[in-house]
Design a protein around this motif. Structure first.
Motif, PDB file in Angstrom:
ATOM      1  N   SER A   2     -30.385  16.597 -12.984  1.00  0.00           N
ATOM      2  CA  SER A   2     -30.360  17.946 -13.518  1.00  0.00           C
ATOM      3  C   SER A   2     -31.685  18.654 -13.370  1.00  0.00           C
ATOM      4  N   GLY A   3     -32.740  17.921 -13.471  1.00  0.00           N
ATOM      5  CA  GLY A   3     -34.022  18.584 -13.576  1.00  0.00           C
ATOM      6  C   GLY A   3     -34.743  18.786 -12.261  1.00  0.00           C
TER       7      GLY A   3
ATOM      8  N   MET B   1     -34.971  15.920 -14.986  1.00  0.00           N
ATOM      9  CA  MET B   1     -34.936  15.415 -16.337  1.00  0.00           C
ATOM     10  C   MET B   1     -36.057  14.421 -16.575  1.00  0.00           C
ATOM     11  N   ALA B   2     -36.480  13.827 -15.470  1.00  0.00           N
ATOM     12  CA  ALA B   2     -37.557  12.866 -15.615  1.00  0.00           C
ATOM     13  C   ALA B   2     -38.830  13.543 -16.096  1.00  0.00           C
ATOM     14  N   ASN B   3     -38.912  14.809 -15.772  1.00  0.00           N
ATOM     15  CA  ASN B   3     -40.115  15.532 -16.155  1.00  0.00           C
ATOM     16  C   ASN B   3     -40.071  15.840 -17.641  1.00  0.00           C
ATOM     17  N   HIS B   4     -40.850  15.158 -18.405  1.00  0.00           N
ATOM     18  CA  HIS B   4     -40.848  15.432 -19.832  1.00  0.00           C
ATOM     19  C   HIS B   4     -42.150  16.092 -20.209  1.00  0.00           C
ATOM     20  N   PHE B  16     -33.085  16.557 -26.022  1.00  0.00           N
ATOM     21  CA  PHE B  16     -33.274  17.130 -24.696  1.00  0.00           C
ATOM     22  C   PHE B  16     -34.707  16.911 -24.244  1.00  0.00           C
ATOM     23  N   VAL B  17     -34.868  16.795 -22.919  1.00  0.00           N
ATOM     24  CA  VAL B  17     -36.195  16.564 -22.392  1.00  0.00           C
ATOM     25  C   VAL B  17     -36.990  17.868 -22.371  1.00  0.00           C
ATOM     26  N   ASP B  18     -36.333  18.939 -21.945  1.00  0.00           N
ATOM     27  CA  ASP B  18     -37.056  20.207 -21.910  1.00  0.00           C
ATOM     28  C   ASP B  18     -36.100  21.371 -22.121  1.00  0.00           C
ATOM     29  N   GLN B  21     -33.232  21.899 -19.531  1.00  0.00           N
ATOM     30  CA  GLN B  21     -32.096  20.995 -19.677  1.00  0.00           C
ATOM     31  C   GLN B  21     -31.190  21.487 -20.804  1.00  0.00           C
TER      32      GLN B  21
ATOM     33  N   ARG C  10     -40.807  13.467  -6.828  1.00  0.00           N
ATOM     34  CA  ARG C  10     -41.643  12.932  -7.876  1.00  0.00           C
ATOM     35  C   ARG C  10     -41.861  11.445  -7.758  1.00  0.00           C
ATOM     36  N   PRO C 201     -33.377   9.118 -15.558  1.00  0.00           N
ATOM     37  CA  PRO C 201     -33.866   9.147 -14.179  1.00  0.00           C
ATOM     38  C   PRO C 201     -33.282   8.002 -13.373  1.00  0.00           C
TER      39      PRO C 201
END
Lengths: 107, 216, 579
Positions: A2-3, B1-4, B16-18, B21, C10, C201
């Motif tokens: 999603s991100g 989503m990995a980016n927190h 939620f992570v951010d 999202q 990433r 992830p």
């Protein structure tokens, strides 16, 4: 994931765009009334015409007011899926209701 | 989503992570709900189609009792309200909270106009004895199933009107929250998804109008 | 050095997080008291509350079933009046369908497991999740109201025109089912969004556990079909209140149209009940075969195929309703199509067993029971789908036996498999394996004894729902009744040892079955936020040929969820996931 598209920004329509869409919708409303009331179209095709105009209007609302044009494809797919399953329900039901007279008359 | 993000803005819920999202989830969830709505109304449209295919003459006769002019007025009113909702979202995206509030109020006003027109239409029919099903007493239409047409009419427009009323409530709720300063260009998820709901109400009406009022 | 395509852009720093065998804090201990349960937005607690409610309703529906079977011991009246019998029958059906089977796997087990398998902290909309539970409870209360008021004698299908005229509490029960539908819709919406947006992830669509695929397919059905039930029941209520006439032949309406509407929901609804069961079977069968699942994509996509085809076949419930011959023919043909994806699943499960190290633990025993019973249920379904045979078998005990083999032999057995599989994770306790096996045996014997005779008497012409029967069917009915008692004892035994395990059960290790599933990398029972870290996935969920360490990775700097990032990280090994 999603991100992944972190570069994506929410689309902001200009006021001009929104007014243009609304004007288009109102013109189409007038067109559909005029067509229905003053243009004599034979039986099944008057419905076809009315629904076609309604579909164009629906497209405008969905694509530009509801932002589907700029949104992820999946949301548009959901809308299409909803409509598709509705059509499925109608078509299969009609398969019964339109053919109630039996193929074998004496049966 | 990995980016927190290292710091959570206050509007982001803990799971939620951010913010993105959360926004995307809310929007996706709303779309799924709209699919529900389509199939909910779909049942009524299905009944409509089945009966129209069975008794086309009934629909031509009965539709003359509906006033296309007021139907068209209501269509324009709803299109206008869709425009103002879109403008409201645009305002909040540009952090113009005043614009957001004004547009919400215009939307509510238009929705009320819609309901008033609808109310007059209903009242007129009630006077004539055009009521759903067994309560139907009108004698102006010579058709055995005339009552069923109006049952379908009342179910479709009634449930649509119910959605309009719910929409008015939601708009008011958004307005109150906007007044409390909860929204900004950073966070306007409820505005966006309420807008989606309102556009769907408009979408349904776009089809109801020609199907009910414009049968010749 | 582990590598994975977590993202194209990433690089993630990961390290190993071995789940603690002795967790200090769990979701059960962190927030305590009745109020914390009633107001919780934690998907695990909501799942357990669903499980509790479903169990209560199952008990109620089960007792009704036993009463019905007892009444059928003798050809004439045994101990209850015909009218009571009729109302019990409807209640048994309505409770089991709407209150047990529909929410059982998705809302109870699914709620608990789904976010864990995705490595998420919760579902996307936790408050909606809680709301859906309360909506379910309110729907249940409405139905109870109907129960104590004056029963329901229309059958769970509410067919018009009788349901318009019936003096029993049709409106209350339809309202209950209507409300319940909202609960189902909310759960489905929540799951779809969670699966799309909340994956940890590395969990790509190709690494999604098959349980998630099954729940995904189920949620799609819930979202697409349930609103049609809602509008149908609303129309029925209007029919009773205003006499709108759409379904009333007395007013020129069409009762068969009601059946179309009703089955447009209710046929897909049987897939709402069975498809999540398929997901559980896939999870359990790989875990206890210690082997990669055979045909991952075939199983995943066949769930979606079943969901889709399930929407095309509703008319096979209406072969004798007076619908057109064209429609019956088409529906019959389409019905056979359902056999294809279902057959694909069965084949792949059996192929998964091939050369696996099969461990006959209780969940696995239920899988074998499932394969046996569900195959019988499926094949008899094909027979019922063929037009000519159905004219003979329609509304006989053959149909009753068929759907019990599918719904009970399929869904409930899968539920039992899942319950025994995830019980250690949910409660942190192990149950008594020996008693569990006895329970499974009782269920298997009791089930077949109850329902096999029903196939025979059905094919000989015993109609369903009847209060009395002719003498020639006595032996079948009596065998069936005795079987149902054995079944009842089996369920009581299961309830007994599961309850005992709660208080005196052995402490469960984090991963008692050696599963590669992500949910087993949390502690037993899990932390309030499922994981202390953000899990990172590099392998598929069934890669039993890869070492356990590779399944225990998490983001190295998982400090963002408010937890100390390293308080139970045993391996400080730093790995760089590149690409």
């Amino acid at each position: 994931m999603s991100g992944q598209n972190h570069e994506h920004h929410h689309h902001v329509s200009t006021a001009g765009q929104l007014w243009a869409i609304a004007t288009g919708l109102i013109i189409l409303t007038i067109v559909t009334v005029v067509v229905a009331k003053f243009v004599p179209i034979p039986a099944p095709f008057d419905v076809v015409a009315a629904i076609s105009i309604a579909l164009v209007k629906a497209f405008l609302v969905a694509a530009f007011f509801m932002n589907l044009y700029w949104d992820t494809k999946f949301n548009a797919m959901l809308l299409i899926m909803g409509v598709a399953f509705f059509l499925l329900m109608v078509l299969i039901t009609l398969l019964d209701t339109m053919f109630r007279n039996d193929i074998v008359p004496s049966f | 989503m990995a980016n927190h993000s290292t710091s959570h803005p206050t509007h982001v819920q803990h799971h939620f992570v951010d913010s993105d999202q959360q926004f995307d989830s809310a929007k996706l969830g709303m779309w799924v709900f709209l699919v529900n709505e389509i199939l909910f109304f779909g049942g009524l449209f299905c009944a409509y189609i089945v009966y129209r295919a069975w008794h086309p003459e009934l629909f031509t006769q009965a539709a003359t009792e509906l006033n296309a002019f007021w139907g068209a007025v209501n269509t324009v009113v709803l299109i206008g309200s869709s425009l103002t909702v879109a403008m409201a979202i645009r305002s909040v995206q540009k952090n113009q909270i005043k614009g957001l509030k004004i547009n919400l109020l215009i939307t509510i006003a238009l929705a009320v106009v819609f309901m008033v027109v609808k109310g007059f239409e209903y009242a007129h029919k009630f006077e004539l004895g055009i009521l759903p099903g067994e309560l139907y007493t009108y004698e102006g239409i010579e058709h055995a199933q005339a009552a069923i047409f109006f049952s379908i009419y009342y179910m479709m427009t009634g449930i649509h009107a119910l959605h309009v009323i719910i929409g008015i409530g939601l708009m008011w709720w958004i307005y109150v929250r906007a007044n409390r300063g909860e929204f900004s260009s950073e966070y306007y998820t409820p505005v966006e998804i309420t807008g989606l709901y309102w556009h769907l109400v408009d979408l349904i009406w776009i089809f109801l109008f020609p199907l009910l009022y414009l049968i010749e | 050095m582990a590598t994975a395509e977590v993202s194209n852009t990433r690089t993630l720093k990961v390290k190993r997080f071995k789940p603690s065998e002795d967790p200090k804090k769990t979701y059960l201990t962190e927030e305590k008291g009745l109020w914390s349960w009633l107001t919780t937005v934690d998907h695990k607690k909501i799942g357990l509350m669903y499980l509790g409610s479903v169990t209560l309703f199952f008990l109620l529906g089960g007792v009704l079933a036993l009463l019905l079977r007892t009444e059928l011991l003798t050809p004439a009246k045994t101990f209850i009046e015909a009218d009571t019998y009729n109302q019990f029958f409807t209640l048994h059906g309505a409770i089991m369908v709407f209150f047990v089977l529909v929410p059982s796997i998705p809302a109870a087990l699914g709620n608990f497991i789904l976010p864990m398998q995705l490595g998420a902290k919760d579902v996307a909309f936790p408050r909606l999740n809680l709301a859906s539970f309360y909506i379910y409870v309110i729907g249940a209360i409405f139905t109870f109201f109907a129960l104590v008021n004056n029963g329901l004698d229309t059958g769970w299908t509410f067919y018009t025109p009788y349901s318009i005229e019936s003096n029993s509490s049709v409106i209350w029960v339809t309202l209950g089912a209507f409300i319940l539908g909202f609960s189902s819709i909310l759960t489905g919406t929540n799951f779809i969004t969670t699966i799309h947006k909340m994956r940890a992830p590395g969990i790509t669509w190709g690494k999604l556990p098959l349980n998630i695929w099954a729940l995904y397919a189920t949620s799609i059905i819930q979202v697409l079909a349930t609103p049609v039930l809602a509008i149908t029941l609303l129309l029925l209520t209007m029919e009773r209140v205003f006499g709108i006439g759409i379904f009333d032949p007395a007013m020129g309406g069409d009762p068969v149209l009601f059946q179309h509407f009703f089955w447009f929901y209710s046929h897909p609804a049987v897939y709402i009940m069975i498809v999540p069961g398929f997901g559980i079977i896939s999870e359990v069968i790989t875990t206890f075969s210690k082997k990669h699942i055979f045909g991952y994509w075939a199983i995943a996509l066949s769930s979606l195929a079943i969901a889709f085809i399930g929407f095309l076949v509703w008319g096979h419930h209406m072969f004798t309703s007076g619908q057109s011959a064209v429609a019956t023919t088409v529906f019959s043909f389409l019905t056979f199509l359902v056999g294809i994806p279902t057959g694909i699943k069965i084949l792949n499960w059996v192929a998964t067993l091939y050369k696996g190290s099969i461990e006959m633990k209780t969940p696995m025993i239920y899988v074998f029971i499932f394969l046996f019973l569900f195959s019988i249920g499926g094949f008899t379904g094909i027979m019922l789908g063929s037009l000519a045979a159905d004219i003979h078998l329609h509304d006989t005990y053959y149909v009753v036996a068929h759907f019990h083999y599918v719904m009970m032999g399929g869904t409930l057995i899968a539920l039992l498999a899942g319950l025994h599989f995830w019980w250690p994770k949910m409660t942190g306790k192990m149950y008594n394996e020996f008693q569990a096996k006895i329970g499974a045996a009782l269920i298997f014997i009791g089930f077949n004894m109850t329902f096999l005779p029903q196939f025979i008497m059905g094919s000989q012409g015993m109609p369903r729902r009847y209060y009395n029967y002719i003498d020639q069917f006595t032996i079948f009915h009596q065998t069936s009744t005795i079987g149902s008692y054995i079944l009842g004892v089996g369920f009581l035994l299961i309830a007994y040892y599961l309850l005992v395990s709660l208080f005196r059960g052995e402490k469960a290790p984090a991963n008692p079955w050696g599963s590669r599933g992500l949910e087993w990398q949390a502690t037993s029972p899990p932390d309030l936020h499922n994981f202390d870290h953000t899990p990172v996935i590099i392998n598929g969920p069934y890669d039993y040929h890869k070492p356990m360490e590779e399944f225990q990775l998490g983001l190295a700097d998982s400090g963002h969820n408010g937890h100390d990032p390293s308080h139970d990280a045993t391996g400080a090994k730093q790995e760089v996931v590149s690409n």
